[in-house]
Design a protein around this motif. Structure first.
Motif, PDB file in Angstrom:
ATOM      1  N   THR A 157       0.792  -1.232   0.000  1.00 26.09           N
ATOM      2  CA  THR A 157       0.000   0.000   0.000  1.00 26.09           C
ATOM      3  C   THR A 157       0.823   1.280   0.000  1.00 26.09           C
ATOM      4  OG1 THR A 157      -0.169  -0.014   2.419  1.00 26.09           O
ATOM      5  CG2 THR A 157      -1.929  -1.103   1.189  1.00 26.09           C
ATOM      6  N   LYS A 158       2.142   1.195  -0.094  1.00 23.34           N
ATOM      7  CA  LYS A 158       2.978   2.393  -0.039  1.00 23.34           C
ATOM      8  C   LYS A 158       2.563   3.469  -1.039  1.00 23.34           C
ATOM      9  CE  LYS A 158       7.317   0.877   1.925  1.00 23.34           C
ATOM     10  NZ  LYS A 158       8.688   0.490   1.669  1.00 23.34           N
ATOM     11  N   GLU A 159       2.512   3.132  -2.314  1.00 25.58           N
ATOM     12  CA  GLU A 159       2.245   4.141  -3.333  1.00 25.58           C
ATOM     13  C   GLU A 159       0.967   3.900  -4.114  1.00 25.58           C
ATOM     14  OE1 GLU A 159       5.631   4.860  -5.812  1.00 25.58           O
ATOM     15  OE2 GLU A 159       6.993   4.692  -4.128  1.00 25.58           O
ATOM     16  N   ASP A 160       0.483   2.672  -4.119  1.00 26.58           N
ATOM     17  CA  ASP A 160      -0.649   2.343  -4.988  1.00 26.58           C
ATOM     18  C   ASP A 160      -1.965   2.176  -4.247  1.00 26.58           C
ATOM     19  OD1 ASP A 160      -0.281  -0.021  -3.687  1.00 26.58           O
ATOM     20  OD2 ASP A 160       0.516  -1.080  -5.402  1.00 26.58           O
ATOM     21  N   LYS A 161      -1.985   2.509  -2.965  1.00 23.78           N
ATOM     22  CA  LYS A 161      -3.193   2.437  -2.143  1.00 23.78           C
ATOM     23  C   LYS A 161      -3.822   1.047  -2.152  1.00 23.78           C
ATOM     24  CE  LYS A 161      -4.220   7.297  -2.482  1.00 23.78           C
ATOM     25  NZ  LYS A 161      -3.576   8.005  -3.511  1.00 23.78           N
ATOM     26  N   GLY A 162      -3.001  -0.002  -2.242  1.00 22.85           N
ATOM     27  CA  GLY A 162      -3.490  -1.368  -2.141  1.00 22.85           C
ATOM     28  C   GLY A 162      -3.987  -1.975  -3.424  1.00 22.85           C
ATOM     29  N   ASN A 163      -3.755  -1.346  -4.552  1.00 29.20           N
ATOM     30  CA  ASN A 163      -4.202  -1.910  -5.828  1.00 29.20           C
ATOM     31  C   ASN A 163      -3.049  -2.615  -6.525  1.00 29.20           C
ATOM     32  OD1 ASN A 163      -6.814  -0.837  -5.567  1.00 29.20           O
ATOM     33  ND2 ASN A 163      -6.142   1.119  -6.363  1.00 29.20           N
ATOM     34  N   LEU A 164      -3.394  -3.721  -7.189  1.00 31.54           N
ATOM     35  CA  LEU A 164      -2.433  -4.445  -8.002  1.00 31.54           C
ATOM     36  C   LEU A 164      -2.719  -4.100  -9.450  1.00 31.54           C
ATOM     37  CD1 LEU A 164      -0.263  -6.660  -8.415  1.00 31.54           C
ATOM     38  CD2 LEU A 164      -2.145  -8.302  -8.493  1.00 31.54           C
ATOM     39  N   LEU A 165      -1.737  -3.572 -10.136  1.00 31.01           N
ATOM     40  CA  LEU A 165      -1.890  -3.205 -11.539  1.00 31.01           C
ATOM     41  C   LEU A 165      -1.156  -4.225 -12.392  1.00 31.01           C
ATOM     42  CD1 LEU A 165      -2.906  -1.160 -13.645  1.00 31.01           C
ATOM     43  CD2 LEU A 165      -0.746   0.057 -13.352  1.00 31.01           C
ATOM     44  N   VAL A 166      -1.913  -4.940 -13.238  1.00 38.05           N
ATOM     45  CA  VAL A 166      -1.345  -5.930 -14.142  1.00 38.05           C
ATOM     46  C   VAL A 166      -1.323  -5.303 -15.530  1.00 38.05           C
ATOM     47  CG1 VAL A 166      -1.593  -8.236 -15.107  1.00 38.05           C
ATOM     48  CG2 VAL A 166      -2.306  -7.791 -12.748  1.00 38.05           C
ATOM     49  N   VAL A 167      -0.133  -5.226 -16.138  1.00 41.09           N
ATOM     50  CA  VAL A 167       0.034  -4.573 -17.432  1.00 41.09           C
ATOM     51  C   VAL A 167       0.553  -5.586 -18.447  1.00 41.09           C
ATOM     52  CG1 VAL A 167       1.215  -2.734 -18.688  1.00 41.09           C
ATOM     53  CG2 VAL A 167       0.558  -2.378 -16.302  1.00 41.09           C
ATOM     54  N   ASN A 168      -0.146  -5.695 -19.568  1.00 43.91           N
ATOM     55  CA  ASN A 168       0.331  -6.492 -20.697  1.00 43.91           C
ATOM     56  C   ASN A 168       1.205  -5.561 -21.529  1.00 43.91           C
ATOM     57  OD1 ASN A 168       0.666  -7.692 -23.239  1.00 43.91           O
ATOM     58  ND2 ASN A 168      -1.274  -8.801 -23.068  1.00 43.91           N
ATOM     59  N   GLU A 169       2.508  -5.730 -21.445  1.00 44.42           N
ATOM     60  CA  GLU A 169       3.436  -4.832 -22.130  1.00 44.42           C
ATOM     61  C   GLU A 169       3.294  -4.893 -23.645  1.00 44.42           C
ATOM     62  OE1 GLU A 169       5.403  -2.521 -20.927  1.00 44.42           O
ATOM     63  OE2 GLU A 169       5.173  -2.968 -18.805  1.00 44.42           O
ATOM     64  N   ALA A 170       2.859  -6.033 -24.190  1.00 45.26           N
ATOM     65  CA  ALA A 170       2.709  -6.180 -25.640  1.00 45.26           C
ATOM     66  C   ALA A 170       1.538  -5.367 -26.171  1.00 45.26           C
ATOM     67  CB  ALA A 170       2.536  -7.650 -26.013  1.00 45.26           C
ATOM     68  N   THR A 171       0.425  -5.334 -25.413  1.00 42.97           N
ATOM     69  CA  THR A 171      -0.782  -4.652 -25.892  1.00 42.97           C
ATOM     70  C   THR A 171      -1.054  -3.326 -25.200  1.00 42.97           C
ATOM     71  OG1 THR A 171      -2.233  -5.729 -24.282  1.00 42.97           O
ATOM     72  CG2 THR A 171      -1.860  -6.880 -26.385  1.00 42.97           C
ATOM     73  N   GLY A 172      -0.412  -3.121 -24.054  1.00 42.97           N
ATOM     74  CA  GLY A 172      -0.679  -1.918 -23.275  1.00 42.97           C
ATOM     75  C   GLY A 172      -1.922  -2.037 -22.401  1.00 42.97           C
ATOM     76  N   GLU A 173      -2.607  -3.178 -22.469  1.00 36.37           N
ATOM     77  CA  GLU A 173      -3.818  -3.381 -21.677  1.00 36.37           C
ATOM     78  C   GLU A 173      -3.471  -3.441 -20.193  1.00 36.37           C
ATOM     79  OE1 GLU A 173      -7.330  -6.708 -21.063  1.00 36.37           O
ATOM     80  OE2 GLU A 173      -6.010  -6.839 -22.790  1.00 36.37           O
ATOM     81  N   GLU A 174      -4.258  -2.741 -19.374  1.00 36.62           N
ATOM     82  CA  GLU A 174      -4.037  -2.705 -17.929  1.00 36.62           C
ATOM     83  C   GLU A 174      -5.275  -3.200 -17.202  1.00 36.62           C
ATOM     84  OE1 GLU A 174      -2.951   1.239 -16.693  1.00 36.62           O
ATOM     85  OE2 GLU A 174      -1.079   1.207 -17.812  1.00 36.62           O
ATOM     86  N   THR A 175      -5.058  -3.990 -16.154  1.00 41.12           N
ATOM     87  CA  THR A 175      -6.135  -4.445 -15.288  1.00 41.12           C
ATOM     88  C   THR A 175      -5.745  -4.107 -13.866  1.00 41.12           C
ATOM     89  OG1 THR A 175      -6.591  -6.278 -16.789  1.00 41.12           O
ATOM     90  CG2 THR A 175      -7.504  -6.429 -14.583  1.00 41.12           C
ATOM     91  N   GLU A 176      -6.618  -3.404 -13.155  1.00 37.86           N
ATOM     92  CA  GLU A 176      -6.342  -3.008 -11.786  1.00 37.86           C
ATOM     93  C   GLU A 176      -7.209  -3.856 -10.855  1.00 37.86           C
ATOM     94  OE1 GLU A 176      -5.871   1.068  -9.159  1.00 37.86           O
ATOM     95  OE2 GLU A 176      -6.583   1.159 -11.212  1.00 37.86           O
ATOM     96  N   ILE A 177      -6.574  -4.426  -9.815  1.00 38.61           N
ATOM     97  CA  ILE A 177      -7.262  -5.302  -8.885  1.00 38.61           C
ATOM     98  C   ILE A 177      -7.057  -4.763  -7.471  1.00 38.61           C
ATOM     99  CG2 ILE A 177      -7.392  -7.657  -7.965  1.00 38.61           C
ATOM    100  CD1 ILE A 177      -5.999  -8.518 -10.646  1.00 38.61           C
ATOM    101  N   LEU A 178      -8.149  -4.595  -6.716  1.00 38.03           N
ATOM    102  CA  LEU A 178      -8.047  -4.178  -5.319  1.00 38.03           C
ATOM    103  C   LEU A 178      -7.713  -5.404  -4.502  1.00 38.03           C
ATOM    104  CD1 LEU A 178      -8.336  -2.073  -3.082  1.00 38.03           C
ATOM    105  CD2 LEU A 178     -10.758  -2.629  -2.983  1.00 38.03           C
TER     106      LEU A 178
END
Length: 80
Positions: free
Chosen positions: A55-76
């Motif tokens: 929770t230091k910088e992202d307020k408890g969210n996990l950000l999953v990034v597909n580097e090939a497509t740029g698609e991002e999914t954020e998970i609390l």
């Protein structure tokens, strides 16, 4: 990959592969351990005092990034 969190001990574990008998735990710091096989394969990453680290910088969210497509999914994350 599997991510687990144990709120009793405040430990998060990122499992990259199923463990084998020969895994050695390497202490990277007071808050991070790495499980590694003799061939250098990393099996998992353990975060001690996980709530504070997650929770230091992202307020408890996990950000999953597909580097090939740029698609991002954020998970609390639960417990964060």
């Amino acid at each position: 990959m599997k991510i687990t969190y144990d709120p009793r001990y405040n430990i998060a574990y990122f499992r990259l592969h199923k463990k084998v008998a020969e895994v050695e735990t390497i202490k990277i710091s007071d808050e991070i351990n790495i499980d590694m096989a003799p061939d250098g394969t990393i099996y998992g990453i353990e975060l001690l005092n996980a709530n504070e680290q997650i929770t230091k910088e992202d307020k408890g969210n996990l950000l999953v990034v597909n580097e090939a497509t740029g698609e991002e999914t954020e998970i609390l994350l639960a417990g964060a």
